[in-house]
Design a protein around this motif. Structure first.
Motif, mmCIF file in Angstrom:
data_model
loop_
_atom_site.group_PDB
_atom_site.id
_atom_site.type_symbol
_atom_site.label_atom_id
_atom_site.label_comp_id
_atom_site.label_asym_id
_atom_site.label_seq_id
_atom_site.Cartn_x
_atom_site.Cartn_y
_atom_site.Cartn_z
ATOM 1 N N ALA A 245 24.054 35.042 -21.138
ATOM 2 C CA ALA A 245 23.608 33.578 -22.204
ATOM 3 C C ALA A 245 23.552 33.373 -23.314
ATOM 4 O O ALA A 245 23.896 34.630 -23.745
ATOM 5 C CB ALA A 245 22.005 33.837 -21.418
ATOM 6 N N LYS A 246 24.248 32.742 -23.385
ATOM 7 C CA LYS A 246 24.572 31.775 -25.257
ATOM 8 C C LYS A 246 23.410 30.789 -25.544
ATOM 9 O O LYS A 246 23.621 30.210 -24.776
ATOM 10 C CB LYS A 246 26.271 31.535 -25.417
ATOM 11 C CG LYS A 246 27.357 32.601 -24.649
ATOM 12 C CD LYS A 246 26.895 34.281 -25.343
ATOM 13 C CE LYS A 246 28.406 35.355 -25.137
ATOM 14 N NZ LYS A 246 27.615 36.004 -24.639
ATOM 15 N N GLY A 247 24.149 31.438 -26.946
ATOM 16 C CA GLY A 247 23.069 29.961 -27.910
ATOM 17 C C GLY A 247 21.767 29.444 -26.868
ATOM 18 O O GLY A 247 20.885 30.544 -27.178
ATOM 19 N N GLU A 248 21.582 28.315 -27.081
ATOM 20 C CA GLU A 248 20.198 27.513 -27.010
ATOM 21 C C GLU A 248 19.749 28.207 -25.554
ATOM 22 O O GLU A 248 18.286 28.466 -24.908
ATOM 23 C CB GLU A 248 20.626 26.387 -26.349
ATOM 24 C CG GLU A 248 19.955 25.446 -27.661
ATOM 25 C CD GLU A 248 20.568 23.966 -27.581
ATOM 26 O OE1 GLU A 248 20.209 23.023 -26.091
ATOM 27 O OE2 GLU A 248 20.691 23.310 -28.068
ATOM 28 N N ASP A 249 20.840 29.113 -24.929
ATOM 29 C CA ASP A 249 19.957 29.372 -23.050
ATOM 30 C C ASP A 249 19.714 30.454 -23.860
ATOM 31 O O ASP A 249 18.636 31.177 -23.046
ATOM 32 C CB ASP A 249 20.965 29.633 -21.955
ATOM 33 C CG ASP A 249 22.358 28.301 -21.647
ATOM 34 O OD1 ASP A 249 20.575 27.142 -21.705
ATOM 35 O OD2 ASP A 249 22.520 27.724 -21.356
ATOM 36 N N LEU A 250 20.267 31.604 -24.229
ATOM 37 C CA LEU A 250 19.614 33.141 -24.853
ATOM 38 C C LEU A 250 18.439 32.287 -25.798
ATOM 39 O O LEU A 250 17.786 33.391 -24.762
ATOM 40 C CB LEU A 250 20.650 33.436 -25.518
ATOM 41 C CG LEU A 250 20.089 34.842 -25.934
ATOM 42 C CD1 LEU A 250 19.668 36.066 -24.583
ATOM 43 C CD2 LEU A 250 20.799 35.094 -26.632
ATOM 44 N N SER A 251 18.580 31.811 -26.407
ATOM 45 C CA SER A 251 16.926 31.434 -26.916
ATOM 46 C C SER A 251 15.982 31.418 -26.390
ATOM 47 O O SER A 251 14.650 31.086 -25.809
ATOM 48 C CB SER A 251 17.307 30.163 -27.784
ATOM 49 O OG SER A 251 18.149 30.503 -28.816
ATOM 50 N N LYS A 265 6.943 30.019 -16.752
ATOM 51 C CA LYS A 265 7.896 30.756 -16.665
ATOM 52 C C LYS A 265 9.318 31.504 -16.231
ATOM 53 O O LYS A 265 9.990 31.486 -15.925
ATOM 54 C CB LYS A 265 6.881 31.894 -17.319
ATOM 55 C CG LYS A 265 7.935 33.091 -17.604
ATOM 56 C CD LYS A 265 6.911 34.451 -17.739
ATOM 57 C CE LYS A 265 7.808 35.522 -18.693
ATOM 58 N NZ LYS A 265 6.591 36.616 -19.408
ATOM 59 N N ILE A 266 8.058 31.814 -14.360
ATOM 60 C CA ILE A 266 8.937 31.653 -13.169
ATOM 61 C C ILE A 266 10.420 30.954 -12.823
ATOM 62 O O ILE A 266 11.655 30.749 -12.525
ATOM 63 C CB ILE A 266 8.444 31.882 -11.957
ATOM 64 C CG1 ILE A 266 7.164 33.322 -12.758
ATOM 65 C CG2 ILE A 266 9.027 32.255 -10.562
ATOM 66 C CD1 ILE A 266 6.190 33.433 -10.990
ATOM 67 N N GLU A 267 9.544 29.456 -13.363
ATOM 68 C CA GLU A 267 10.851 28.071 -13.202
ATOM 69 C C GLU A 267 11.804 28.403 -14.343
ATOM 70 O O GLU A 267 12.592 28.251 -13.867
ATOM 71 C CB GLU A 267 9.799 27.035 -13.433
ATOM 72 C CG GLU A 267 11.166 25.721 -12.446
ATOM 73 C CD GLU A 267 10.052 24.674 -12.585
ATOM 74 O OE1 GLU A 267 10.857 23.491 -12.321
ATOM 75 O OE2 GLU A 267 9.245 24.697 -13.402
ATOM 76 N N ALA A 268 11.524 28.541 -15.348
ATOM 77 C CA ALA A 268 12.291 28.652 -16.319
ATOM 78 C C ALA A 268 13.650 29.290 -16.319
ATOM 79 O O ALA A 268 15.029 28.870 -16.225
ATOM 80 C CB ALA A 268 11.844 28.407 -17.719
ATOM 81 N N ILE A 269 12.839 30.370 -15.802
ATOM 82 C CA ILE A 269 14.192 32.597 -16.105
ATOM 83 C C ILE A 269 15.035 31.448 -14.122
ATOM 84 O O ILE A 269 15.978 32.114 -14.234
ATOM 85 C CB ILE A 269 13.367 33.515 -15.951
ATOM 86 C CG1 ILE A 269 12.980 33.333 -17.166
ATOM 87 C CG2 ILE A 269 14.260 35.113 -15.678
ATOM 88 C CD1 ILE A 269 12.078 34.498 -17.472
#
Length: 322
Positions: A245-251, A265-269
């Motif tokens: 993951a990079k950039g906004e995804d890593l954030s 949280k489960i849905e986002a990850i």
């Protein structure tokens, strides 16, 4: 050769026949309790299957199987204390039922009981059997220590994670299989091939567990799906996502660690996992370990037909329902 079910029945019978001292009751009752809570008895079954590859009657390896199962349940008592787990196989854990101090001491005595089972083996194999068992037990403890240390770290690598699950999970499977071969009088080469099979199969099994924790069907998996995500457990999936993951995804990923809205949280990850193809990468890694495992099993100098039950068990474990 016995079937898997027949071996499970033999093991259950042997466990019921073990007699522990009556006193002190609070020391020995917890041992009988956890030993009789059930389970699939996978490790002792693998030990007996390994022994039978070499024309060795399963009953002659039963003391070794009991040693492995006793040790395994000892680790469960202590793991449950460390995890503050309230339930084990749907029942109260030993420390909930008898208290932490009693649970620690009962676990300690189980290690002694495991060694007592081993000392009943034939003198010709005893030294090698003890060496295998002790190396296995030490590895499991090392794996548990690493697992606890990883909870405090944010820089765990995938290589470190694979080594941790090798020690915590796979080494006990490998050690059980090698022990079965040793008791049967197998050559050192064959015993080592079975160890290699067990170790790599154990790694694949844990990777499959990681995958099912996120993508499994809770009705079939038997656990809460997303538990690893909720607890920020550093599995192969999370470590691979952190790597890619990079950039906004890593954030976004990092912002989820403190999120207490667990469904969100489960849905986002999970969405990030899907976006980066993490499931497929984990499956590829798992299959690589399986290929190494089955290649090692092929080299064991036993008739292919004798390996059928072992292969059947391995496939049933790795093909658990999603």
């Amino acid at each position: 050769m016995h079937t898997i079910f027949e071996l499970q029945q033999l093991i259950e019978k042997a466990i019921r026949e073990v007699e522990y001292p009556a006193n002190p009751g609070k020391l020995y009752e917890p041992i009988s309790y956890i030993m009789r809570l059930g389970g699939k008895r996978i490790r002792p079954v693998l030990l007996l299957l390994s022994s039978e590859l070499f024309n060795h009657e399963a009953s002659k390896a039963m003391e070794a199987a009991l040693a492995i199962e006793t040790f395994h349940n000892f680790t469960l008592i202590h793991d449950d204390i460390m995890d503050n787990a309230p339930l084990r196989r749907g029942q109260d854990t030993v420390h909930i039922k008898w208290g932490v101090n009693n649970a620690i001491l009962s676990g300690d005595v189980m290690m002694v009981e495991a060694n007592k089972h081993l000392t009943r083996l034939d003198a010709a194999v005893l030294k090698n059997a003890l060496h295998c068992f002790n190396a296995t037990a030490q590895g499991v403890c090392e794996g548990q220590q690493l697992d606890m240390e990883f909870e405090q770290r944010t820089d765990v690598s995938i290589r470190e994670y694979i080594n941790m699950i090798r020690l915590k999970t796979a080494v006990l499977v490998a050690g059980a299989m090698k022990l079965g071969a040793i008791v049967a009088g197998a050559t050192e080469e064959d015993a080592n091939y079975l160890y290699d099979f067990g170790e790599n199969f154990g790694i694949a099994f844990q990777l499959q567990d990681d995958i099912l924790d996120v993508f499994g069907d809770p009705a079939k998996f038997g656990k809460q799906v997303g538990g690893d995500i909720i607890s920020n457990k550093q599995t192969f999936l999370l470590l691979k996502l952190k790597e890619l993951a990079k950039g906004e995804d890593l954030s976004l990923l990092e912002s989820q660690y403190s999120n207490t809205d667990y469904p969100a949280k489960i849905e986002a990850i999970t969405t990030l996992y899907n976006q980066y193809g993490i499931r497929d990468l984990a499956i590829t890694k798992m299959k690589h370990s399986l290929d190494i495992a089955f290649s090692a099993l092929d080299k064991v100098s036993a008739a292919p037909a004798k390996k059928d039950e072992l292969l059947q068990l391995a496939h049933s474990l790795i093909e658990r329902e999603h």
